[in-house]
Write an enzyme that holds these catalytic residues in place. Structure first.
Site, PDB file in Angstrom:
ATOM      1  N   LYS A 109     146.384 -68.566  75.703  1.00  0.00           N
ATOM      2  CA  LYS A 109     145.439 -68.304  74.741  1.00  0.00           C
ATOM      3  C   LYS A 109     145.283 -66.770  74.763  1.00  0.00           C
ATOM      4  O   LYS A 109     145.231 -66.141  75.916  1.00  0.00           O
ATOM      5  CB  LYS A 109     144.045 -68.945  74.777  1.00  0.00           C
ATOM      6  N   ASN A 224     138.890 -73.646  57.393  1.00  0.00           N
ATOM      7  CA  ASN A 224     140.413 -74.208  57.027  1.00  0.00           C
ATOM      8  C   ASN A 224     140.776 -75.622  57.443  1.00  0.00           C
ATOM      9  O   ASN A 224     141.236 -76.517  56.916  1.00  0.00           O
ATOM     10  CB  ASN A 224     141.077 -73.086  57.727  1.00  0.00           C
ATOM     11  N   SER A 352     153.211 -76.316  64.879  1.00  0.00           N
ATOM     12  CA  SER A 352     153.769 -75.142  65.266  1.00  0.00           C
ATOM     13  C   SER A 352     155.058 -75.244  65.975  1.00  0.00           C
ATOM     14  O   SER A 352     155.989 -74.355  66.053  1.00  0.00           O
ATOM     15  CB  SER A 352     152.589 -74.516  66.087  1.00  0.00           C
TER      16      SER A 352
END
Length: 419
Positions: A109, A224, A352
């Site tokens: 991250k 989103n 992803s």
């Protein structure tokens, strides 16, 4: 985000959750020591020239937790209250999430301490490019692949990809995921997290023998991710009865129209004055009577203070870490099932991974193929976690973490210790 006396420290919480599961699993002390620590952390200064000609220096981070099962993977977030401990906890969670879904990545991250809402597009671009240059020594297609997170998007990823490619000497689309389609992004990536949460709700309600038709659903955080959840659940026949943004929410027990909600929010920037709905706070929204509660905003929303007032029949974590340890324990005592974040919101990292695979192969799939592969992985993962939870009489969170940690422990054991 920055901690105060009432907010649990994210890293301490992540370690406590890990320790609980490690003890239950009788995980070896050696493996526990490895997994309680992170492989690498980089802190960088990010100086940029502001539009007014002044120079401002921001602070950026990249934390890499564990790469026993593959390259590091994890988002980049821009937030004024971002802390190093937040990123350590989120990197650890990404390790569990990838392992649970069977995605061959480890957890990472990163982010910059900034308020992107106060920056111009030019300042944001310069900030992103300088940060990318600063972390280049530790990222790469086979090393660490960033992605969007809080306050970052496909444009940020395009700037990151371009900066890396220019410095690398050739176009390198696989260096990040969550990019625009025309520079190597994947169809289906934008809605992947929300679609994954919807699939998880479908699986959970099926096992609980709840009919999805007309299920009353409350969604905290209609951004989103939350709005994508609302879209897919509405298509399934669920009734969205309450939604919120950071500025507050609205409630109508008869239901709210998803398309009208989006139109109103895009035009006004909030849900204020939405017709035929009662205004409510984010705190009171969590305590509404409903079949399914989806906390899809920020961490630490369900706490020991409000856990006894939760009236949902099922909680599905759309955000990362929305439930504190104390609240999780109390909800378990009250027999309110919680589908953990590492299972519920894994759709984003799964697609992803698909994007990365497509970039590496230079061969791209249609959206139907992406969505089908996503559903297959999520269905298989949910079934495995549910079966393990039933067999061992565990909560879904403990079962999910146990499966994820065992896979990583096995990888560490078989690889051995170097040198």
């Amino acid at each position: 985000m920055r901690q105060n006396a009432a907010t649990p420290n994210a890293w301490e919480t992540a370690l406590a959750q890990f320790d609980q599961v490690a003890k239950l699993m009788s995980l070896s002390v050696d493996i526990s020591q490895v997994l309680r620590n992170f492989d690498r952390a980089l802190t960088v200064s990010v100086p940029i020239r502001m539009d007014d000609g002044s120079l401002k220096v921001f602070t950026g981070f990249r934390v890499q937790h564990n790469a026993a099962r593959g390259p590091y993977k994890g988002g980049i977030r821009y937030h004024p209250e971002l802390t190093f401990d937040d990123l350590k906890a989120l990197a650890m969670e990404m390790t569990w999430k990838c392992s649970l879904a069977g995605v061959p990545f480890g957890g990472a991250k990163g982010g910059i301490v900034c308020n992107p809402k106060t920056l111009s597009k030019g300042e944001l671009e310069r900030l992103t490019r300088r940060y990318t240059y600063a972390i280049m020594p530790i990222i790469g297609i086979e090393k660490d692949i960033p992605a969007p997170d809080v306050n970052t998007n496909e444009q940020i990823m395009a700037w990151m990809m371009d900066t890396y490619s220019i410095n690398n000497g050739y176009c390198t689309p696989g260096i990040v995921t969550g990019k625009p389609i025309n520079v190597g992004g994947s169809l289906g990536r934008t809605d992947a997290t929300g679609l994954g949460i919807a699939h998880t709700i479908a699986n959970a309600t099926r096992y609980k023998k709840m009919n999805p038709k007309n299920l009353k659903v409350v969604i905290q955080g209609y951004g989103n991710v939350g709005s994508a959840v609302g879209k897919f659940l509405s298509e399934m026949g669920c009734r969205i009865v309450a939604v919120s943004s950071s500025k507050g929410g609205i409630y109508n027990p008869k239901g709210l129209d998803h398309h009208a909600l989006l139109k109103h929010y895009q035009e006004s920037g909030s849900f204020d004055r939405f017709p035929r709905a009662e205004g409510i706070t984010n705190e009171s929204l969590l305590e509404l009577p409903c079949d399914v509660l989806v906390p899809a905003a920020m961490s630490n929303q369900i706490t020991k203070e409000n856990a006894d007032r939760i009236r949902a029949k099922l909680i599905v974590e759309g955000a990362n870490g929305p439930t504190t340890i104390e609240a999780d324990r109390r909800l378990n005592e009250r027999k309110i099932p919680v589908i953990p974040d590492i299972l519920a919101n894994a759709g984003g990292v799964i697609v992803s991974y698909f994007e990365w695979v497509q970039d590496v192969q230079c061969y791209f799939w249609c959206e139907h193929e992406v969505n089908e592969k996503l559903k297959n992985i999520l269905d298989r993962t949910y079934e495995a976690v549910h079966a393990f939870a039933q067999e061992k009489k565990l909560s879904m969170r403990t079962a999910a973490m146990s499966i994820a940690i065992k896979r990583i422990a096995d990888a560490i054991s078989v690889r051995g210790l170097y040198p």
